[in-house]
Design an enzyme around this catalytic site. Structure first.
Site, short mmCIF file in Angstrom:
data_model
loop_
_atom_site.label_atom_id
_atom_site.label_comp_id
_atom_site.label_asym_id
_atom_site.label_seq_id
_atom_site.Cartn_x
_atom_site.Cartn_y
_atom_site.Cartn_z
N SER A 1 0.96 -1.15 0.03
CA SER A 1 0.00 0.10 -0.10
C SER A 1 0.92 1.27 -0.02
O SER A 1 1.77 1.42 -0.69
CB SER A 1 -1.04 -0.16 1.24
N GLU B 1 -9.09 -5.13 -4.16
CA GLU B 1 -8.54 -4.05 -3.38
C GLU B 1 -9.50 -3.31 -2.30
O GLU B 1 -10.10 -3.75 -1.59
CB GLU B 1 -7.62 -3.31 -4.27
N HIS C 1 -7.74 -5.63 0.22
CA HIS C 1 -6.66 -4.91 0.34
C HIS C 1 -5.55 -5.52 1.69
O HIS C 1 -5.99 -5.59 2.80
CB HIS C 1 -6.70 -3.58 0.43
#
Length: 487
Positions: free
Chosen positions: A200, A326, A411
């Site tokens: 991320s 995600e 995610h």
């Protein structure tokens, strides 16, 4: 969360390593791994050192207890980051190291984890206990977050010899990597074989380090998990980030036309809270406030897309990829339309038509989720891979499309498979850790017993990890991704 799952009770120090700044005492696990926590790699960025490039840690005498983690950097408690939020401080530039062998016959590969959390939350604690540290020297670093790590302001720019401000968090990461270069041999690691990897925002920061001229020579390869240098968004100029910073410090209580000294008297807590109230008309989502890359003229000399197009970034091996699902970033069609207009430019009408004809998918989710995954992750990873490979650099792309029975892919889901014990997963789970370890050792993820992972070029090839399968495919989400060029 991974970090909570990896938490262990503190132990008594029983092993000592000498670093350039002093000796540290860590602990030995039952399997022989040595763990060291709370090692300072820079001076505390407090008082006059707030919003300054990090300075090397001061030497100490005696033996420093390195069995307790350092505090997390300043952040709001969003729940998922509770452990870091309850133990936070502006004095937070610490790292952790785990080594499977302090005196190997051949220096071990080094992997340096840059944590995610939107560049506004998260921390280093817990990562070094993961199964990955049985195979490599694993380092987990912290960096200034939020307004303390990424704020620009005209007063700070004026006082800088580089006429820049912001990107202090990236400078912290570089300081930690310099510490690794100077000290990791004492932990059994090879300073010439350092892989930086993150997820991320941590992956974005990996991508930005590939573009920063100040980071050259600090690492040998990188892995970007669900994040790229631009995070799929238009970058900010220094002036744009200064304008946001000036609004933020006013909300935090700074007087009009405040100088740098006055800004440094604002409490860290007030600055962190003010970021939650600072309007962001360009992106409309407060959680993304520190995810737009800032071309400050020094740490980042130009927008990421321009550097990538011109050079491909640092000429080093790169793995970049994303998950099939995600973040669920768009709450309604209006939000998606706004994002499409901002990111697709002259191709916005074609992109709207694409999503208008798209249907929910059992594997990829709702149309809004598919769009969020495309815009922030899948398409940017393809842009980054294309530019990096076009410059002649070894490049591999992946799509992670696997979830444990009864769970949903989301995610950060792939982290457990990169770091966790492979024996703890069902048969058929993607052997992500094995690919990562091979890459750290040799600069190529392939190895014995693994499905062949072809390079990205030619043909925009990527590997899709699913239940019991690792398939080579081409042109990930090409129908929509070929309409945009933001990394």
């Amino acid at each position: 969360m991974l970090l909570a799952a990896l938490a262990v009770a503190a132990a008594q120090p029983d092993v000592v390593v000498r670093t350039e700044t002093g000796s540290v005492a860590g602990e030995t696990l039952a399997d022989g791994r040595r763990l060291f926590r709370g090692i300072p790699f820079a001076q505390p960025p407090i008082g006059p050192l707030r919003w300054q490039p990090p300075l090397p840690a001061r030497p100490w005498t005696g033996i420093r207890d390195a069995t307790h983690p350092g505090p997390g950097c300043m952040q709001i408690d969003y729940g998922w980051n509770h452990g870091n939020a309850v133990n936070q401080s502006e004095d937070c530039l610490y790292l952790e190291v785990a080594s499977p062998n302090l005196k190997p016959t051949k220096p071990l590969p080094v992997m340096v984890w840059i944590h995610g959390g939107g560049n506004r939350a998260g921390g280093a604690t817990g990562v070094i206990q993961s199964d990955l540290s049985k195979h490599v020297v694993l380092v987990s670093i912290q960096y200034r977050l939020g307004a303390l790590g990424f704020l620009s302001h005209t007063a700070l720019t004026r006082e800088s010899p580089h006429r820049s401000s912001g990107n202090y968090g990236l400078l912290d990461q570089q300081a930690a990597l310099r510490w690794v270069q100077m000290n990791i041999a004492a932990f059994g690691g090879d300073p010439r074989n350092v892989t930086i990897f993150g997820e991320s925002a941590g992956a974005q920061d990996v991508g930005l380090q590939f573009l920063s001229p100040l980071a050259r020579g600090l690492f040998a390869k990188g892995i970007e998990e669900s994040g790229t240098a631009g995070f799929g968004m238009p970058p900010r100029t220094l002036a744009q980030n200064e304008a946001i910073g000036e609004t933020l410090v006013r909300i935090a209580g700074a007087p009009a036309h405040a100088g740098a000294a006055s800004l440094r008297r604002i409490s860290a807590e007030a600055l962190v809270r003010a970021a939650e109230k600072t309007p962001l008309p360009e992106i409309g989502d407060q959680s993304y406030i520190w995810l737009q890359a800032v071309s400050d003229g020094w740490v980042l000399t130009e927008p990421p897309a321009k550097t990538l197009a011109r050079t491909g970034g640092a000429p080093l091996p790169l793995i970049v990829g994303s998950n099939a699902r995600e973040l669920d970033a768009f709450h309604d069609q209006a939000q998606l339309d706004h994002a499409v207009d901002k990111t697709f430019g002259r191709n916005a009408a074609a992109a709207r038509a694409f999503y208008g004809g798209l249907k929910p998918d059992a594997r990829r989710g709702s149309v809004l989720l598919q769009a969020a995954t495309d815009l922030g992750f899948a398409c940017p990873s393809g842009v980054a891979a294309t530019a990096h490979a076009k410059a002649g650099n070894p490049t591999w792309q992946y799509e992670f499309d696997y979830a444990l029975p009864g769970e949903d892919l989301s995610h950060s889901y792939e982290i457990r498979f990169a770091m966790g014990d492979p024996a703890s997963f069902p048969r058929g789970a993607p052997p992500l850790q094995s690919y990562w370890i091979n890459f750290a050792r040799t600069g190529d993820p392939n190895g014995a017993g693994l499905a062949r992972w072809e390079t990205y070029a030619p043909g925009k090839r990527y590997i899709r990890f699913s239940d019991g399968k690792a398939e080579i495919k081409a042109d990930l989400r090409g129908d929509i991704c070929r309409l945009r060029d933001l990394p």
